[in-house]
Every structure is written in C-alpha cells, then in structure tokens.
Design an enzyme around this catalytic site. Structure first.
Site, PDB file in Angstrom:
ATOM      1  N   LYS A   1       0.846  -1.205   0.000  1.00 35.53           N
ATOM      2  CA  LYS A   1       0.000   0.000   0.000  1.00 35.53           C
ATOM      3  C   LYS A   1       0.879   1.252   0.000  1.00 35.53           C
ATOM      4  O   LYS A   1       0.597   2.216  -0.717  1.00 35.53           O
ATOM      5  CB  LYS A   1      -0.945  -0.024   1.214  1.00 35.53           C
ATOM      6  CG  LYS A   1      -2.055  -1.041   1.038  1.00 35.53           C
ATOM      7  CD  LYS A   1      -2.839  -1.353   2.310  1.00 35.53           C
ATOM      8  CE  LYS A   1      -3.750  -2.556   2.046  1.00 35.53           C
ATOM      9  NZ  LYS A   1      -4.477  -3.011   3.231  1.00 35.53           N
TER      10      LYS A   1
ATOM     11  N   GLN B   1      -4.732  -1.698   9.405  1.00 33.38           N
ATOM     12  CA  GLN B   1      -4.563  -3.013   8.790  1.00 33.38           C
ATOM     13  C   GLN B   1      -5.161  -4.102   9.691  1.00 33.38           C
ATOM     14  O   GLN B   1      -4.842  -4.180  10.874  1.00 33.38           O
ATOM     15  CB  GLN B   1      -3.068  -3.276   8.536  1.00 33.38           C
ATOM     16  CG  GLN B   1      -2.782  -4.560   7.808  1.00 33.38           C
ATOM     17  CD  GLN B   1      -3.356  -4.579   6.391  1.00 33.38           C
ATOM     18  OE1 GLN B   1      -3.242  -3.632   5.628  1.00 33.38           O
ATOM     19  NE2 GLN B   1      -4.015  -5.674   6.032  1.00 33.38           N
TER      20      GLN B   1
ATOM     21  N   ASP C   1     -11.083   2.473   3.480  1.00 34.03           N
ATOM     22  CA  ASP C   1     -11.322   1.036   3.270  1.00 34.03           C
ATOM     23  C   ASP C   1     -12.816   0.763   3.032  1.00 34.03           C
ATOM     24  O   ASP C   1     -13.184  -0.282   2.509  1.00 34.03           O
ATOM     25  CB  ASP C   1     -10.887   0.244   4.516  1.00 34.03           C
ATOM     26  CG  ASP C   1      -9.593  -0.531   4.295  1.00 34.03           C
ATOM     27  OD1 ASP C   1      -9.228  -0.734   3.119  1.00 34.03           O
ATOM     28  OD2 ASP C   1      -8.971  -0.928   5.291  1.00 34.03           O
TER      29      ASP C   1
END
Ligand code: NAP
Length: 280
Positions: free
Chosen positions: A52, A96, A119
C-alpha cells in the site's frame, strides 16, 4: 476461449489516473495523505502494508506509517485513531486487519471518521453505499465493478450471482451490482441448488475461498466470471475459486488468479484516498 480480464493492466491504468489527480490537487495546494496503522508483527500484514505504501509512493500520495507493538492496548489504538481523525493533513485512515485479540476490530473501525474511512468498512460507509449516498466503497468489490465496466460489459439488467456474503466482499458487491441495475442473487453455504443458480448467471462473482470450486458445468456459456478467491491448490500454488482451465473454455470473460481481482484492491484504495482529499 474467453476474453481474459487483465487486472494488472486495469489497476495500472487506475493508478496512473490517480497520479494525475494527485498532481492536480498538489497544484491547488492539497497534498493527499494516507495514514496506515499496523499493530503487531503479522508477516502477511507487513507485506500488505508495504504494498500500500509502495502504491502511495507511485501515485504521489503521502503516506504516514504508524507501527504499534503487538501488545498495544485497545484504548491506545483508539486514541491514535482519534488523533488521526482530528489531523487536517490526513485524508484517509487505514487500520490493517487483523488486529491482535485484545483489540475489538469493530470498535476500531467504528472510531475511524467515516469521511476518512478509505477502506469503506465502517457501518456508516456501508449504510451510505446501501442507500446510494456518496461515500467510500469497499475496495475489492469496487475494483470488480471497474474490471467489468472497463472490459466493455454492461451490468444493466444482467443476472448477477455472487457466491459469498462476507462484509468485505459479498455484501458490498451485491449493493454495487444493484446500483448498476443488475438483478442480484447472493448465495452462501446454506444455499440450495447452488450450481443450478450459478449456471444461470450472466455475471458470476465467486468469493467462497475454496480452490477451483467452480467448474465449466457450473457456468453459463458466455458468462462473465469474476474470481475473487485467493486459494492454494493441492501443490500449494496460488489459485482462485474457479477452475480457470475448464471455465475459460466456456465463459465469455474471466479474471485470472493471480492478475485479476487481486491488484484492483490497492488501486481502488488509492482512488478512495484521492476522493477523500478532494472532498475535504
Ligand atoms: P469469507 O469471509 O470466508 O466468506 C466466504 C463466504 O463463502 C461465506 O459467505 C460462506 O457462506 C460462503 N461459502 C463457503 N462455503 C460455501 C459453499 N460450499 N457454498 C456456498 N457458499 C459458501 O471470505 P471472504 O473474505 O469474502 O473471501 C473470499 C475469498 O476471496 C477468499 O479466498 C479470500 O482470500 C479472497 N479475497 C480476495 C481479495 C482480493 O483482493 N483479491 C479480497 C478479499 C478476499 P456463509 O456466510 O454461510 O458461511
């Protein structure tokens, strides 16, 4: 032989589009910034985070890494998220997953400001998606919509079957296909006559997590087959939920594994970061 949908190429195109958008924003004095929070030493999570950050570097998005030890208390992480929520220079926040067992993931996701939830996992983002309000779309299903559309396939009026109803793939996928005017059926482990249903799909999204679970006889001739699975075959080799060799002889379009849905997730994360910066 079906048309192979090239997720690597489409994701690269999207990252290049994001790069252009980032340059335009920077010219206006806005520097898009993603904060990536990683708790603990899970090796797979480290790889995901590294990828990422690499994509941020490519597109010109500033990334801020926050690495916390595995024994971090829930309250400490929540406080960190609150700080990032309040930081005007941070446009997107990504925590995460998975998190260590002492931390309630739902609580953390709920704490992320919905306007920074790149997200698209928070209940508010999911609710916005469900009722058609602007908001962040979960990256993997949003990437699948791009794969279908950029391959020149119209979803409107198509019989769309999704196998899998997880919060990160199946359910948001259903909402996004519905938004595109698909007629949507969601199947899961309690579904009766699964293969009868899949063999009627114009667009099939397989997200069950079982290697090569769908064979040519489970697919309609000419169907669009999207394989979300990231599985291991009997030799430990990466494969999807779809038996590519047999299905690609019958489908109209198919995504390979690897190189199909996989690369889209990070590209869509980058797209969401730019959107976040444009909105603020
Ligand atoms: P998940 O949370 O494990 O969900 C699997 C779903 O499949 C569940 O809804 C389950 O039904 C259903 N299912 C399981 N066995 C079934 C069967 N025999 N018949 C019909 N339905 C069945 O998985 P996920 O997180 O959605 O991920 C699915 C796959 O996609 C995995 O291989 C994962 O690694 C991969 N994935 C890839 C990406 C990417 O970027 N490419 C992103 C996310 C996930 P119940 O709800 O009834 O249990």
């Amino acid at each position: 032989m079906s048309y192979i949908i090239d997720g690597k190429k489409i994701s690269q195109d999207i990252k290049d589009e994001v790069k252009d958008e980032v340059s335009k924003l920077k010219a206006k004095g806005v520097e898009p910034c993603l904060a990536v929070v990683l708790v603990g030493d899970d090796p797979a999570s480290h790889v995901y985070v590294r990828n990422k950050i690499k994509a941020c570097d490519y597109t010109g998005i500033k990334s801020v890494s926050i690495n916390l030890p595995a024994d971090t208390e829930e309250s400490e992480l929540l406080q960190k998220v609150e700080e990032l929520n309040a930081d005007e220079k941070v446009h997107g926040i990504l925590v995460q997953l998975p998190l260590p067992p002492q931390i309630d993931e739902d609580k953390v996701i709920n704490t992320i400001d919905p306007d920074k939830d790149v997200d698209g996992f928070s209940p508010i983002s999911v609710g916005r998606l469900s009722i058609g309000l602007p908001g962040f779309k979960s990256c993997t299903p949003a990437g699948i919509i791009e794969l279908i559309k950029r391959s020149g396939v119209s979803i409107d009026g198509k019989n769309c079957v999704i196998v899998g109803r997880s919060n990160i793939v199946g359910k948001p996928m259903a909402m996004l296909l519905l938004r595109e005017n698909g007629t949507v059926t969601v199947c899961h482990s309690h579904t009766k006559n699964l293969r009868e249903i899949t063999s009627q799909a114009d667009i099939l999204v397989a997200a069950v997590g079982k290697p090569k679970y769908f064979k040519a006889e489970d697919i309609k001739e000419g169907a669009v087959v999207i394989d979300v699975g990231m599985d291991r075959d009997e030799n430990g080799k990466l494969c999807g939920d779809v038996d590519f060799t047999s299905v690609s002889e019958k489908a109209g379009y198919i995504t390979p594994v690897p190189g199909g849905v996989g690369p889209m997730t990070i590209a869509m994360l980058m797209k969401n970061c730019v959107e976040a910066a444009e909105r603020l």
